[in-house]
Design a protein around this motif. Structure first.
Motif, mmCIF file in Angstrom:
data_model
loop_
_atom_site.group_PDB
_atom_site.id
_atom_site.type_symbol
_atom_site.label_atom_id
_atom_site.label_comp_id
_atom_site.label_asym_id
_atom_site.label_seq_id
_atom_site.Cartn_x
_atom_site.Cartn_y
_atom_site.Cartn_z
ATOM 1 N N ASN A 249 8.198 -9.871 -46.657
ATOM 2 C CA ASN A 249 6.796 -9.901 -46.402
ATOM 3 C C ASN A 249 6.311 -10.433 -45.062
ATOM 4 O OD1 ASN A 249 6.588 -9.013 -48.865
ATOM 5 N ND2 ASN A 249 5.973 -11.052 -49.821
ATOM 6 N N ARG A 250 6.961 -11.378 -44.499
ATOM 7 C CA ARG A 250 6.610 -11.678 -43.084
ATOM 8 C C ARG A 250 7.049 -10.734 -41.986
ATOM 9 N NH1 ARG A 250 9.652 -16.965 -44.442
ATOM 10 N NH2 ARG A 250 8.296 -18.367 -45.197
ATOM 11 N N THR A 251 8.230 -10.193 -42.222
ATOM 12 C CA THR A 251 8.829 -8.935 -41.538
ATOM 13 C C THR A 251 7.966 -7.997 -41.497
ATOM 14 O OG1 THR A 251 11.051 -9.718 -41.675
ATOM 15 C CG2 THR A 251 10.844 -7.856 -40.583
ATOM 16 N N ALA A 252 7.308 -7.427 -42.803
ATOM 17 C CA ALA A 252 6.209 -6.242 -42.734
ATOM 18 C C ALA A 252 5.010 -6.624 -41.927
ATOM 19 C CB ALA A 252 6.269 -6.182 -44.435
ATOM 20 N N ASP A 253 4.642 -7.916 -42.126
ATOM 21 C CA ASP A 253 3.506 -8.022 -41.236
ATOM 22 C C ASP A 253 3.781 -7.804 -39.742
ATOM 23 O OD1 ASP A 253 1.817 -8.897 -43.324
ATOM 24 O OD2 ASP A 253 2.209 -11.112 -43.021
ATOM 25 N N MET A 254 4.824 -8.461 -39.282
ATOM 26 C CA MET A 254 5.295 -8.115 -38.004
ATOM 27 C C MET A 254 5.286 -6.808 -37.482
ATOM 28 S SD MET A 254 5.803 -11.071 -36.287
ATOM 29 C CE MET A 254 6.914 -10.523 -34.880
ATOM 30 N N GLU A 262 2.448 2.176 -41.830
ATOM 31 C CA GLU A 262 2.757 1.615 -43.179
ATOM 32 C C GLU A 262 3.470 2.556 -44.122
ATOM 33 O OE1 GLU A 262 -1.065 1.311 -45.634
ATOM 34 O OE2 GLU A 262 -2.037 0.270 -44.030
ATOM 35 N N THR A 263 3.344 4.103 -43.797
ATOM 36 C CA THR A 263 4.283 5.199 -44.258
ATOM 37 C C THR A 263 5.681 4.590 -44.212
ATOM 38 O OG1 THR A 263 2.262 6.716 -43.801
ATOM 39 C CG2 THR A 263 4.598 7.527 -44.333
ATOM 40 N N LYS A 264 6.172 4.095 -42.835
ATOM 41 C CA LYS A 264 7.585 4.140 -42.373
ATOM 42 C C LYS A 264 8.021 2.813 -43.139
ATOM 43 C CE LYS A 264 11.468 4.452 -40.128
ATOM 44 N NZ LYS A 264 12.207 5.815 -40.709
ATOM 45 N N ILE A 265 7.046 1.915 -43.205
ATOM 46 C CA ILE A 265 7.413 0.524 -43.650
ATOM 47 C C ILE A 265 7.653 0.764 -45.277
ATOM 48 C CG2 ILE A 265 6.882 -1.886 -44.447
ATOM 49 C CD1 ILE A 265 5.268 -1.907 -41.868
ATOM 50 N N LEU A 266 6.846 1.542 -45.834
ATOM 51 C CA LEU A 266 6.994 1.860 -47.244
ATOM 52 C C LEU A 266 8.263 2.805 -47.621
ATOM 53 C CD1 LEU A 266 3.324 2.579 -48.156
ATOM 54 C CD2 LEU A 266 4.702 0.709 -48.970
ATOM 55 N N GLU A 267 8.546 3.543 -46.458
ATOM 56 C CA GLU A 267 9.834 4.355 -46.632
ATOM 57 C C GLU A 267 11.089 3.428 -46.747
ATOM 58 O OE1 GLU A 267 12.272 7.655 -44.303
ATOM 59 O OE2 GLU A 267 10.395 7.279 -43.994
ATOM 60 N N VAL A 268 11.123 2.339 -45.764
ATOM 61 C CA VAL A 268 12.109 1.551 -45.753
ATOM 62 C C VAL A 268 12.110 0.672 -47.178
ATOM 63 C CG1 VAL A 268 13.076 -0.462 -44.598
ATOM 64 C CG2 VAL A 268 12.233 1.467 -43.438
ATOM 65 N N LYS A 269 11.140 0.218 -47.635
ATOM 66 C CA LYS A 269 10.981 -0.531 -48.762
ATOM 67 C C LYS A 269 11.562 0.143 -50.101
ATOM 68 C CE LYS A 269 7.384 -2.448 -51.840
ATOM 69 N NZ LYS A 269 6.165 -2.805 -52.141
ATOM 70 N N ARG A 270 11.058 1.502 -49.890
ATOM 71 C CA ARG A 270 11.435 2.301 -51.358
ATOM 72 C C ARG A 270 12.996 2.544 -51.190
ATOM 73 N NH1 ARG A 270 12.421 7.691 -51.344
ATOM 74 N NH2 ARG A 270 11.541 8.115 -49.484
ATOM 75 N N THR A 271 13.466 3.126 -50.098
ATOM 76 C CA THR A 271 14.969 3.394 -49.748
ATOM 77 C C THR A 271 15.927 2.329 -49.925
ATOM 78 O OG1 THR A 271 14.870 3.853 -47.342
ATOM 79 C CG2 THR A 271 14.392 5.781 -48.901
ATOM 80 N N GLU A 272 15.457 1.494 -49.055
ATOM 81 C CA GLU A 272 16.460 0.360 -48.968
ATOM 82 C C GLU A 272 16.534 -0.864 -49.798
ATOM 83 O OE1 GLU A 272 18.903 0.557 -46.446
ATOM 84 O OE2 GLU A 272 18.048 2.441 -46.105
ATOM 85 N N VAL A 295 17.793 -6.992 -49.850
ATOM 86 C CA VAL A 295 16.487 -7.306 -49.242
ATOM 87 C C VAL A 295 16.893 -7.835 -47.698
ATOM 88 C CG1 VAL A 295 14.419 -8.887 -49.169
ATOM 89 C CG2 VAL A 295 15.410 -7.914 -51.246
ATOM 90 N N ASN A 296 17.725 -8.696 -47.421
ATOM 91 C CA ASN A 296 18.079 -9.064 -46.283
ATOM 92 C C ASN A 296 18.314 -7.747 -45.260
ATOM 93 O OD1 ASN A 296 17.251 -11.628 -46.515
ATOM 94 N ND2 ASN A 296 19.380 -12.400 -47.344
ATOM 95 N N LYS A 297 19.187 -6.890 -45.688
ATOM 96 C CA LYS A 297 19.700 -5.859 -45.019
ATOM 97 C C LYS A 297 18.382 -4.952 -44.795
ATOM 98 C CE LYS A 297 24.440 -5.584 -46.331
ATOM 99 N NZ LYS A 297 25.547 -4.706 -47.297
ATOM 100 N N ALA A 298 17.611 -4.817 -45.783
ATOM 101 C CA ALA A 298 16.378 -3.963 -45.620
ATOM 102 C C ALA A 298 15.484 -4.753 -44.419
ATOM 103 C CB ALA A 298 15.496 -3.751 -46.574
ATOM 104 N N LYS A 299 15.247 -6.200 -44.488
ATOM 105 C CA LYS A 299 14.599 -6.897 -43.414
ATOM 106 C C LYS A 299 15.185 -6.554 -42.145
ATOM 107 C CE LYS A 299 15.479 -10.686 -42.417
ATOM 108 N NZ LYS A 299 15.948 -12.162 -42.711
ATOM 109 N N ASP A 300 16.261 -6.641 -41.900
ATOM 110 C CA ASP A 300 17.166 -6.531 -40.729
ATOM 111 C C ASP A 300 16.950 -5.136 -40.125
ATOM 112 O OD1 ASP A 300 18.254 -9.145 -40.953
ATOM 113 O OD2 ASP A 300 20.129 -8.535 -41.557
ATOM 114 N N LEU A 301 17.017 -4.078 -40.903
ATOM 115 C CA LEU A 301 16.427 -2.810 -40.642
ATOM 116 C C LEU A 301 15.288 -2.681 -39.977
ATOM 117 C CD1 LEU A 301 17.132 0.311 -40.177
ATOM 118 C CD2 LEU A 301 16.477 0.435 -42.712
#
Length: 470
Positions: A249-254, A262-272, A295-301
């Motif tokens: 969530n912190r990384t999403a804010d950043m 938002e579309t790109k972040i949601l895509e990462v959230k959905r796929t990763e 979750v950590n790998k998605a955050k790193d991406l």
């Protein structure tokens, strides 16, 4: 991120026992109030008829006699009179859905969780009781199923088997006091509606907008955290799970502040996260450590996308538009803070870690210890700074970073459109054509004010707890 409301629903296979448990001062260490809209006879008859209907249906599992909501209240509610709070919340449900309720207001043992238990019926009383009289003898087997003849429930000695029942001619063999269950109570739309209703009711009596709760939107860029119940054996597992979710969530804010859509972040959230977690559960079952890794790998991406994305330039405007300048200043402020965090993440922290790797030898213990402490302190500083970013947004009245960025982008589009229209008008004047009417600043200001209010969602509420305030 804004604080989210916690409202949970569960099924009750023993409604009388549950009512006794939540309303008993002897069994509840911190019971402040209890309230009911129907007496014990109602709940006893409800339990009896529900069990009879369940037995006749032949369904597997446990009979659901009623349902229960647990509604977490902010600690500010402890300053209000408990009985009044409980009655207000219970009567809200009673009026809205027309079913009977029993409720209790508690604190947990450590007094860190102030909450309401609200039990409600899925059935209502019939205007007139439905009673069936046997016109001939009626037979029921051990499961409660009606059979045609007495022979079907007798043993070899022609005696009625144990647990079988015979209703003689002229006796009551079936009676109904209640309607059938209302199916809406087990639907997702109902739970979403209840969450919205009670979140709004909670916020009515919180005077500070920054403390307002919001219903978690599963379609947002954020991941929900889980509540840890009393004596939960998986407490450590849930804490680790929540820590991973908070890092995302912190990384999403950043990412939002860095200009990633938002579309790109949601895509990462959905796929990763969602898709990979689903695949993992199907193949290996639920493994907490594996979920943390996903979750950590998605955050790193997402962090890599932030590094690749240049911060958007600070916008400048030639027109005096105070509403947009206020948003613009806030945008610049949080982006500057985000840059400082990125400097710690991408420059300071890697440099310290490399120094630790290069510091070898048996006489370098003190240096390694000092570097390790510096790394830990830097990581702590990064986390603290990332946690403060949403608070800066909330201080200006927005519930979270996502809401602010949505309002800002819409406002920016309004200003850009205004500038284009103004440039076209100036060009017409320059070419000595008959110019069109210049765009009106006042209409743009009004639109910006609307966008700000939509993003902030700051209803004015009275601080005192007043049932008539609705």
């Amino acid at each position: 991120m804004a604080r989210h409301s916690f409202i949970q629903m569960s099924k009750l296979p023993n409604v009388k026992g549950r009512i006794s448990y939540i309303t008993s001062p002897a069994r509840q260490e911190n019971l402040y109030a209890a309230y009911r809209t129907a007496d014990n006879a109602f709940w006893g008859n409800l339990a009896k008829e529900s069990q009879q209907e369940f037995k006749r249906s032949g369904a597997d599992g446990k009979c659901v006699e009623a349902r229960e909501l647990i509604i977490a209240l902010p600690e500010v509610y402890t300053q209000y009179e408990p009985q009044q709070v409980l009655e207000d919340f219970t009567e809200e449900f009673h009026r809205r859905y027309g079913v009977e309720c029993v409720s209790a207001l508690h604190h947990n043992k450590r007094k860190t969780n102030y909450h309401i238990h609200l039990i409600f019926s899925e059935r209502t009383l019939l205007p007139e009781h439905k009673i069936k009289i046997a016109t001939r003898s009626v037979f029921f087997d051990e499961t409660g199923k009606r059979v045609r003849t007495k022979k079907e429930i007798t043993d070899e000695d022609r005696k009625i088997r144990e647990s079988c029942t015979v209703i003689k001619k002229g006796e009551v063999y079936e009676s109904h006091l209640f309607t059938t269950k209302d199916d809406r109570f087990k639907s997702e739309p109902f739970l979403r509606e209840v969450k919205a209703v009670y979140t709004d009711l909670i916020n009515r009596h919180i005077s500070t907008p920054e403390q307002h709760l919001k219903v978690f939107d599963k379609n947002s860029v954020y991941l929900p955290t889980k509540k840890i119940g009393k004596n939960n054996p998986k407490e450590d597992e849930i804490k680790a799970d929540n820590a991973a979710r908070q890092e995302w969530n912190r990384t999403a804010d950043m990412a939002l502040l860095s200009g990633i859509s938002e579309t790109k972040i949601l895509e990462v959230k959905r796929t990763e996260i969602h898709e990979k977690t689903s695949q993992s559960i199907k193949s290996k079952g639920w493994l907490p450590n594996l979920f943390h890794s996903i979750v950590n790998k998605a955050k790193d991406l997402l962090q890599n996308l932030i590094r690749e994305k240049d911060m958007p330039p600070k916008p400048t405007l030639d027109i005096d538009m105070a509403e947009f300048h206020t948003m613009q200043k806030l945008m610049i402020k949080v982006q500057d803070k985000a840059k400082e965090i990125r400097h710690l993440q991408d420059t300071v922290l890697p440099k310290l870690k490399q120094q630790l790797t290069d510091t070898k030898g048996i006489f370098k213990g003190k240096e390694r210890k000092a570097l390790t402490e510096q790394i830990q302190q830097t990581e702590k500083e990064i986390s603290e700074r990332m946690d403060k970013l949403p608070n800066m947004i909330k201080e200006d009245g927005y519930p979270d970073v996502q809401a602010f960025m949505t309002a800002y982008r819409e406002a920016e589009a309004v200003v850009e459109q205004y500038n284009r229209r103004l440039a076209e008008w100036e060009q017409q004047v320059k070419e000595k054509r008959r110019p069109q009417k210049p765009p009106e600043k006042e209409s743009v200001r009004n639109r910006l004010r609307q966008l700000q209010e939509q993003g902030r969602r700051q209803p004015r509420r009275k601080k005192s707890f007043d049932r008539d305030s609705r």
